[in-house]
Scaffold this motif. Structure first.
Motif: not given
Ligand code: CP3
Length: 367
Positions: A223-228
């Protein structure tokens, strides 16, 4: 030989070869091979949208519930029983490794991960030693082992970990953030400290995922949920090397376990996220599946991507959205159906059950 098999009047047709009778839908699709039906699971399928979860979980920190293998295994199984999903996802959290090594992080209900003393200096790294999965998180491995015994063979258990950037953002900010100001400052102003933090969190992810795979999980999601929140240039320089190291590190220990790479609002990063080395690219609802394959190749294996907000709008809207996702995929065998992000807490479980039935019915192939 490839033969077209019709799935009835309403569903898309799918190309199918002769399938093994014991084919596990999730593992077939994750390898891009034709499956008996398109597999479905939901991120956050275990959780507050289920009354049986709220009854089981009680009050107290979610981190305490995760430390009880009997409770954690039961919560993991609840959505499998209720929805008939094609994968179980371990009931745990991305901050469990950092918590377990003693960094000092908790999960505040309604807020998310919080640290009283965020990671800002080289000295703070002392509070983040390497993870030993068996030594620091025996309860996670016990839960996985319980589940490996209980789950039907057709429903694999998914391991997961948070990617170094997303976990790091919680440790460095000290709480959920919209701007990631401390995290971005550390990248640019203290690149050596940033490198150390990312390497350490990469070690945690590899060790945590490998421990889960050793004990019976069959695939994993990073999970790299906030990479955006990052520009492509910053992602490539400050995140990609460390997420690549995670996929390489897991592959060295478990070469056959498929890995999914997922983030939200990452349309501008997808080529880089694929370059990190996953088997499957997780998409949120912003990127059409066909557009992703147009950009990255027709053999791209994807997971996604129904907007979770459509599930809140009731069965009719959710079903129309589900049909649109299946049409977007165009009967490609490399598709794992999911939402574009986690199930929202006030979701009606009956709508999720209807989505599972619809995906299974529309994609069922005649062997
Ligand atoms: O998907 C599943 O069903 C498996 C369990 C799971 C949880 N967290 C349990 C949980 C998974 C895969 C996660 C991953 C996770 N945790 C992510 C990545 C996925 C995503 O949503 O982007 C992130 C960013 C976290 C950090 C985190 N943990 C947040 C932001 C929250 C919500 C805080 C809140 O109360 O609103 C949590 C808590 C959490 N983790 C809950 C669950 C079921 C809800 C709180 C509870 O039941 O006490």
């Amino acid at each position: 030989m490839i033969a077209a098999a019709s799935s009835g009047t309403t569903g898309p047709t799918r190309l199918t070869r002769t399938m093994r009778p014991d084919a596990v839908p999730f593992l077939e699709a994750a390898a891009g091979r034709p499956a008996p039906h398109t597999p479905v699971w939901f991120m956050r399928q275990a959780g507050r949208s289920l009354p049986e979860y709220r009854a089981m979980r009680g009050e107290g920190s979610i981190l305490d519930a995760i430390k009880r293998p009997d409770i954690a295994a039961e919560i993991t199984l609840q959505p499998v029983r209720r929805y008939g999903v094609d994968a179980a996802v371990l009931f745990s959290d991305i901050v469990v490794p950092a918590h377990a090594v003693g960094f000092g992080i908790d999960i505040a209900p309604g807020t998310g991960p919080v640290c009283a003393e965020p990671l800002r200096t080289v000295a703070d790294l002392d509070r983040l030693p390497e993870l030993d999965a068996a030594g620091h998180t025996p309860y996670v491995l016990e839960t996985v082992a319980l589940l490996a015994r209980e789950l039907p063979v057709t429903v694999p258990l998914l391991a997961f970990a948070g990617a170094p950037f997303t976990v790091g953002s919680y440790l460095i900010e000290g709480r959920p953030s919209r701007t990631y100001e401390h995290t971005k400052q550390m990248m640019h102003r203290q690149p050596e400290l940033w490198d150390s933090v990312m390497r350490r969190l990469g070690q945690h992810a590899v060790e945590s995922i490998s421990g889960q795979l050793d004990h019976g999980a069959k695939a994993f999601q990073l999970f790299d949920s906030w990479a955006g929140a990052l520009s492509r240039a910053d992602y490539d320089r400050f995140v990609l090397p460390y997420s690549t190291a995670v996929f390489e590190g897991v592959a060295a220990r478990h070469p056959h376990a498929p890995g999914i790479h997922f983030g939200i609002g990452c349309d501008h990063l997808l080529e880089s996220m694929v370059a990190a080395g996953p088997s499957v690219l997780g998409l949120d609802w912003r990127t059409p599946i066909a557009a992703a394959r147009h950009r990255m190749g027709s053999d791209l294996i994807v997971q996604g991507n129904l907007d979770p907000a459509l599930v809140l709008a009731g069965t009719e809207v959710a079903s129309a959205g589900t049909r649109a996702v299946l049409a977007d995929n165009g009967a490609h065998p490399g598709h794992i159906f999911n939402l574009g992000h986690g199930v929202q807490p006030n979701t009606d479980p009956d709508v999720l059950a209807a989505i599972v039935d619809l995906v299974h019915t529309m994609t069922a192939s005649t062997p």
